[in-house]
Enzyme design. Structure first.
Site, PDB file in Angstrom:
ATOM      1  N   ASN A 288      -0.890  -7.689   8.328  1.00 23.73           N
ATOM      2  CA  ASN A 288       0.228  -7.215   7.497  1.00 23.73           C
ATOM      3  C   ASN A 288       1.172  -8.396   7.338  1.00 23.73           C
ATOM      4  OD1 ASN A 288       2.419  -5.995   6.354  1.00 23.73           O
ATOM      5  ND2 ASN A 288       2.654  -4.426   7.935  1.00 23.73           N
TER       6      ASN A 288
ATOM      7  N   ARG B 273      -3.108  -5.311   4.664  1.00 26.48           N
ATOM      8  CA  ARG B 273      -2.188  -4.323   4.113  1.00 26.48           C
ATOM      9  C   ARG B 273      -1.520  -4.954   2.887  1.00 26.48           C
ATOM     10  NH1 ARG B 273       3.522  -1.848   6.180  1.00 26.48           N
ATOM     11  NH2 ARG B 273       3.641  -0.400   4.462  1.00 26.48           N
TER      12      ARG B 273
ATOM     13  N   HIS C 207       4.088   3.559   1.040  1.00 27.60           N
ATOM     14  CA  HIS C 207       3.701   4.175   2.320  1.00 27.60           C
ATOM     15  C   HIS C 207       2.436   5.024   2.167  1.00 27.60           C
ATOM     16  CE1 HIS C 207       8.284   4.260   3.351  1.00 27.60           C
ATOM     17  NE2 HIS C 207       7.748   3.196   3.927  1.00 27.60           N
TER      18      HIS C 207
ATOM     19  N   ARG D  56      18.879   1.264   2.071  1.00 28.85           N
ATOM     20  CA  ARG D  56      18.631   1.486   0.631  1.00 28.85           C
ATOM     21  C   ARG D  56      19.255   2.790   0.171  1.00 28.85           C
ATOM     22  NH1 ARG D  56      12.298   0.802   0.983  1.00 28.85           N
ATOM     23  NH2 ARG D  56      12.461  -0.683   2.690  1.00 28.85           N
TER      24      ARG D  56
ATOM     25  N   GLU E   1      -0.883   3.243  10.629  1.00 23.61           N
ATOM     26  CA  GLU E   1      -1.357   2.602   9.402  1.00 23.61           C
ATOM     27  C   GLU E   1      -2.447   1.572   9.692  1.00 23.61           C
ATOM     28  OE1 GLU E   1       2.930   2.213   8.510  1.00 23.61           O
ATOM     29  OE2 GLU E   1       2.294   2.246   6.431  1.00 23.61           O
TER      30      GLU E   1
END
Ligand code: ADP
Length: 399
Positions: A7, A91, A180, A241, A385
Site C-alpha cells: 500500500n 492497493r 474503501h 474532511r 483490507e
C-alpha cells in the site's frame, strides 16, 4: 502462495506478507518518510519483535529494496529468497471506470491507472511508483492491482451521476466512484458468513468509520450506493474532511476571505470534519470521546454531528434498498468505539434495533451487537483490507 501486499502512499509504504493458503500473516511493516530526512523501516515478523531501521530512502525503489532485504534477512527474515514470494498485490486507489475487479498489472493497465491520476492526484501517482519499484526489483513476479473504487462500479447510473451538465461526465468522467471498496466488500461478505446466510440474500449497510469514513449499501452482494463520490471528500463528516456541504460555501468563503480554490479545498480536506467542528480541539476520535465524557461542548458538537450524518446515510440506504438485514461497523472508530455505535443505534429503533450493551463493549472480534430478536442485525466486523487484497491477488494469479 506467499503474497506481498503493498500500500504505497506519497511518502510511505505499508506492506504485509500473507500466506494465501493458511491466510496467516507472515510479516508486516512500513517505510516512513520516503525521500524525506529521517526515513525509517518498521518491520515485524509474525510472532517476533518489532525492528526499527533508520536508513536513507531516496525513493520508493530504495524503500521496496529495504523491505525485500528485511523479508529475506538471514536472521530476522521470513523467507529464504524472493522466489518464495508468488505475487505482489497492490492497493490502488482510483481505477475510474476501467476496473470493476482486481486485475493483473500489464503495461496497458498501468496506462489506465495513469489516466486516473487526474481523479486521484495524491494517490495514483504514488501507487504507480510502488508498482514500478516492485517490478524493477522483482522481475517476473506477477503484480496484481486491487482498486478501492472497483466494488462500487456496480452502482446504478442514478446513484453515480451528479446532476450537473451531462457533458462533464462525457468529457471528464465526473461522476461518483466511491472508495474503501475493498473494505466494504470484505465486511459485507464476512457479515453474511457471521449471520450464516449467503451474501446474495442480504441487504447490508456497511459503515467504514475511520479517519476517512464512508457508508455503503450492499444489496444481494452488490454495491448500489456509497457516500464518497468523485473524491473521498464527499459524504460523512470525517476526521478532517467536511463531507457533504453546500457547494456555494466555497464561493462564499472565497469572497469573504479572498481565498483561492486551492486554499479552500485544503480547508475542506484538512481543517474541517470533527477537527473543524470541535473548533480545532482534535481530529482523533479518542481525544474527542474522552473530552465528551468530561462534558466538553466542542467535542460533543463534533461527535453528535458525526453520528447524525451516519444516521442520515443509514436511513437513506434503508430506503434505497427497501429495508436492511444488517448494519455493520468497521475501521478504527467503527470497530473500537462503543460510544459512537451507541449514538448511532439509539436512532435506529424504527428498524427494531436494540443493542446488547455487553457485546457492544467487546473488542477485536466479529460479533453481533444487537439483541436477539432485533429486526435488523447490527454487527462489528474488523476489516482486513490486506487479507482481502491477498485473496484477490491469489485468485487472479491462479486463474
Ligand atoms: P484511516 O485508515 O482512515 O487513517 P483508521 O481506520 O485507522 O483510519 O481509524 C482511525 C480513527 O479511529 C482515529 O480517529 C482514532 O481515533 C479512531 N480510533 C481508534 N481506536 C479507537 C478507540 N479505541 N476509540 C475511539 N476511537 C478510536
Amino acid at each position: 502462495m506467499n503474497i506481498l501486499v503493498i500500500n504505497c502512499g506519497s511518502s510511505s509504504l505499508k506492506f504485509q506478507l500473507i500466506d494465501s493458503e493458511s491466510e496467516k500473516l507472515i510479516a508486516k511493516g512500513l517505510c516512513e518518510r520516503i525521500a524525506i530526512e529521517g526515513s525509517r523501516l518498521v518491520y515485524t515478523p509474525a510472532g517476533g519483535e518489532k525492528q526499527i531501521t533508520e536508513a536513507p530512502m531516496r525513493d520508493h525503489k530504495e524503500a521496496v529494496s529495504l523491505v525485500l532485504k528485511a523479508l529475506t534477512d538471514e536472521k530476522t527474515g521470513v523467507v529464504k529468497s524472493l522466489d518464495e514470494i508468488g505475487a505482489v498485490g497492490h492497493r490502488l486507489v482510483h481505477g475510474g471506470e476501467h476496473f470493476s475487479k482486481a486485475t493483473l498489472i500489464t503495461e496497458e493497465v498501468k496506462k489506465a491507472i495513469q489516466d486516473c491520476c487526474e481523479l486521484a492526484p495524491l494517490h495514483n501517482p504514488a501507487n504507480l511508483i510502488g508498482i514500478e519499484a516492485c517490478e524493477a526489483l522483482m522481475p517476473g513476479t506477477p503484480m496484481v492491482g486491487v482498486f478501492d473504487t472497483a466494488f462500487h462500479q456496480t452502482m446504478p447510473e442514478e446513484a453515480y451521476m451528479y446532476a450537473i451538465p451531462y457533458r462533464y461526465y462525457q468529457d471528464y468522467k465526473i461522476r461518483r466512484y466511491g472508495f474503501h471498496g475493498t473494505s466494504h466488500a470484505y465486511v459485507s461478505k464476512r457479515a453474511a458468513a457471521v449471520l450464516g446466510q449467503p451474501v446474495e440474500s442480504l441487504k447490508t449497510i456497511v459503515c467504514h468509520l475511520g479517519n476517512g469514513a464512508s457508508v455503503s449499501a450492499v444489496k444481494y452482494g452488490k454495491c448500489i450506493d456509497t457516500s464518497m463520490g468523485l473524491t473521498p471528500l464527499e459524504g460523512l463528516v470525517m476526521g478532517t474532511r467536511s463531507g457533504d456541504i453546500d457547494p456555494a460555501i466555497i464561493e462564499f468563503i472565497a469572497h469573504k476571505e479572498g481565498k483561492s480554490i486551492d486554499e479552500i479545498m485544503n480547508i475542506l480536506n484538512k481543517e474541517s470534519g470533527v477537527y473543524g467542528l470541535s473548533n480545532g480541539f482534535s481530529s482523533d476520535f479518542r481525544d474527542l470521546e474522552d473530552a465528551y465524557l468530561e462534558g466538553n461542548e466542542d467535542a460533543a458538537r463534533a461527535l453528535k454531528a458525526f453520528s447524525q450524518r451516519v444516521i442520515k446515510y443509514i436511513g437513506a440506504y434503508v430506503a434505497e434498498m427497501d429495508g436492511a438485514d444488517a448494519i455493520c461497523f468497521t475501521a478504527g472508530l467503527g470497530e473500537n468505539s462503543p460510544i459512537i455505535r451507541d449514538m448511532v443505534c439509539a436512532s435506529l429503533s424504527y428498524l427494531g434495533i436494540t443493542l446488547d450493551e455487553e457485546a457492544n463493549h467487546k473488542r477485536g472480534e466479529e460479533i453481533i451487537i444487537s439483541r436477539p430478536g432485533s429486526g435488523t442485525k447490527v454487527l462489528v466486523i474488523p476489516t482486513n483490507e490486506e487479507l482481502a487484497i491477498a485473496r484477490e491477488t491469489a485468485e487472479i494469479v491462479k486463474s
